[in-house]
Design a protein around this motif. Structure first.
Motif, PDB file in Angstrom:
ATOM      1  N   GLN A 109       0.751  -1.313   0.154  1.00 53.83           N
ATOM      2  CA  GLN A 109      -0.116  -0.148  -0.375  1.00 53.83           C
ATOM      3  C   GLN A 109       0.769   1.144   0.392  1.00 53.83           C
ATOM      4  OE1 GLN A 109      -3.009  -1.187   3.218  1.00 53.83           O
ATOM      5  NE2 GLN A 109      -4.228  -1.696   1.764  1.00 53.83           N
ATOM      6  N   ILE A 110       0.732   1.813  -1.226  1.00 55.90           N
ATOM      7  CA  ILE A 110       1.583   3.333  -1.436  1.00 55.90           C
ATOM      8  C   ILE A 110       1.075   4.016  -0.906  1.00 55.90           C
ATOM      9  CG2 ILE A 110       2.386   4.156  -3.618  1.00 55.90           C
ATOM     10  CD1 ILE A 110       2.494   1.228  -4.946  1.00 55.90           C
ATOM     11  N   PHE A 111       1.469   5.683  -0.509  1.00 59.72           N
ATOM     12  CA  PHE A 111       1.131   5.984   0.065  1.00 59.72           C
ATOM     13  C   PHE A 111       1.558   8.041  -0.459  1.00 59.72           C
ATOM     14  CE2 PHE A 111      -0.207   3.661   3.292  1.00 59.72           C
ATOM     15  CZ  PHE A 111      -1.615   3.689   3.939  1.00 59.72           C
ATOM     16  N   VAL A 112       1.013   8.557  -1.195  1.00 53.84           N
ATOM     17  CA  VAL A 112       2.265   9.654  -2.051  1.00 53.84           C
ATOM     18  C   VAL A 112       1.622  10.732  -1.681  1.00 53.84           C
ATOM     19  CG1 VAL A 112       1.679  10.913  -4.303  1.00 53.84           C
ATOM     20  CG2 VAL A 112       2.034   8.505  -4.260  1.00 53.84           C
ATOM     21  N   ARG A 113       2.022  11.351  -1.347  1.00 52.64           N
ATOM     22  CA  ARG A 113       2.006  13.117  -0.723  1.00 52.64           C
ATOM     23  C   ARG A 113       0.697  13.582  -2.288  1.00 52.64           C
ATOM     24  NH1 ARG A 113       7.227  14.092   2.430  1.00 52.64           N
ATOM     25  NH2 ARG A 113       7.062  13.436   4.121  1.00 52.64           N
ATOM     26  N   PRO A 114      -0.107  14.479  -2.056  1.00 48.55           N
ATOM     27  CA  PRO A 114      -0.839  15.197  -2.666  1.00 48.55           C
ATOM     28  C   PRO A 114       0.282  17.038  -3.324  1.00 48.55           C
ATOM     29  CG  PRO A 114      -2.532  14.791  -1.657  1.00 48.55           C
ATOM     30  CD  PRO A 114      -1.552  13.996  -1.199  1.00 48.55           C
ATOM     31  N   HIS A 115       0.126  17.336  -4.159  1.00 45.77           N
ATOM     32  CA  HIS A 115       0.039  18.547  -4.215  1.00 45.77           C
ATOM     33  C   HIS A 115      -0.488  19.632  -3.455  1.00 45.77           C
ATOM     34  CE1 HIS A 115      -3.077  19.565  -7.169  1.00 45.77           C
ATOM     35  NE2 HIS A 115      -2.244  18.207  -7.970  1.00 45.77           N
ATOM     36  N   SER A 116      -2.194  19.488  -2.835  1.00 43.63           N
ATOM     37  CA  SER A 116      -2.945  20.098  -2.864  1.00 43.63           C
ATOM     38  C   SER A 116      -3.864  19.450  -1.784  1.00 43.63           C
ATOM     39  CB  SER A 116      -3.182  21.371  -3.808  1.00 43.63           C
ATOM     40  OG  SER A 116      -2.616  21.729  -4.547  1.00 43.63           O
TER      41      SER A 116
END
Length: 254
Positions: free
Chosen positions: A126-133
């Motif tokens: 399970q991969i967690f990406v930080r959004p740009h906003s």
């Protein structure tokens, strides 16, 4: 002889051992891999928009009750077995080796996960990406992914507006590859971006560095880097814009 050119183009590969950050909830167990920790003196456990890559285990007959995520993009990659999802939008989805699930949590997304008693034991990422906003529109994507071709990279997700099968709201591309022992490929790259590789099964050499089972490596330039399998292996690679604007208020992937 001036070797400055060869020095300039030599890849910088920083390896990391199996993570020691884990949680044991009985039938549900997780191990947090933090890409930023591979880099000495790096002041962020994540690396740009890639917050963490979580190795997750669910025994048969496990229910993770309805809960909310906010301000993170969560990707479920299931190389074997099934992960069953339902949510407050009325979706009942099965993620397996032929499908990928992306939750674009945004301002808030409620979901539950389950394995049935007759499902096989599940090990997934399970991969967690930080959004740009912050507080973007919440949504979910669940799509078939291309068939895997041995010794070739398969594109899984990428930034919005690209030709990736599924999308996240920041500058991360993700690929997987099943490598036969002795086979060599070139790590995916993009000009000005860096790469993080996680060994899900087997063992590989990334450039001149050995990376074993559940270990990882961060490549901090965009030159060509070879990946050679020393055993039959399954690897997942992320190509990351280290300068992308990020938010750090995710429920888990801060």
């Amino acid at each position: 002889m001036d070797d400055s050119s060869s020095t300039r183009h030599r890849s910088h590969v920083h390896t990391a051992p199996r993570t020691d950050v884990s949680q044991d909830q009985g039938k549900f167990r997780i191990h947090f891999n933090f890409p930023g920790r591979a880099l000495p003196n790096h002041d962020d456990h994540g690396y740009g928009p890639l917050a963490t890559v979580v190795e997750s285990f669910m025994d048969p007959g496990t229910l993770i009750r309805m809960h909310q995520h906010r301000n993170e993009e969560i990707i479920s990659w299931v190389p074997d077995g099934v992960m069953r999802h339902d949510d407050r939008q009325g979706n009942e989805l099965v993620t397996d080796p032929d499908h990928l699930l992306v939750m674009n949590a945004g301002s808030g997304f409620w979901h539950a996960e389950e394995t049935l008693a007759d499902d096989p034991p599940l090990r997934m990422l399970q991969i967690f990406v930080r959004p740009h906003s912050l507080d973007l529109e919440p949504g979910i994507q669940h799509e078939p992914i291309p068939d895997s071709v041995t010794n070739e990279w398969r594109h899984l997700f990428g930034p919005e507006g690209t030709d990736a099968p599924l999308s996240v709201r920041n500058d991360v591309d993700c690929y997987d590859c099943r490598l036969d022992a002795g086979s060599t490929t070139t790590l995916p790259s993009r000009s000005g971006w860096h790469a993080y590789i996680y060994v899900f099964e087997g063992a590989v050499d990334v450039g001149d560095e050995s990376v074993g089972y559940t270990e990882s490596a961060l490549v901090t330039d965009d030159g060509d880097v070879t990946v050679t399998a020393t055993q039959d292996s399954t690897v997942v690679a992320f190509v990351i814009n280290p300068d992308a604007p990020v938010t750090r208020q995710g429920t888990i992937g801060r």
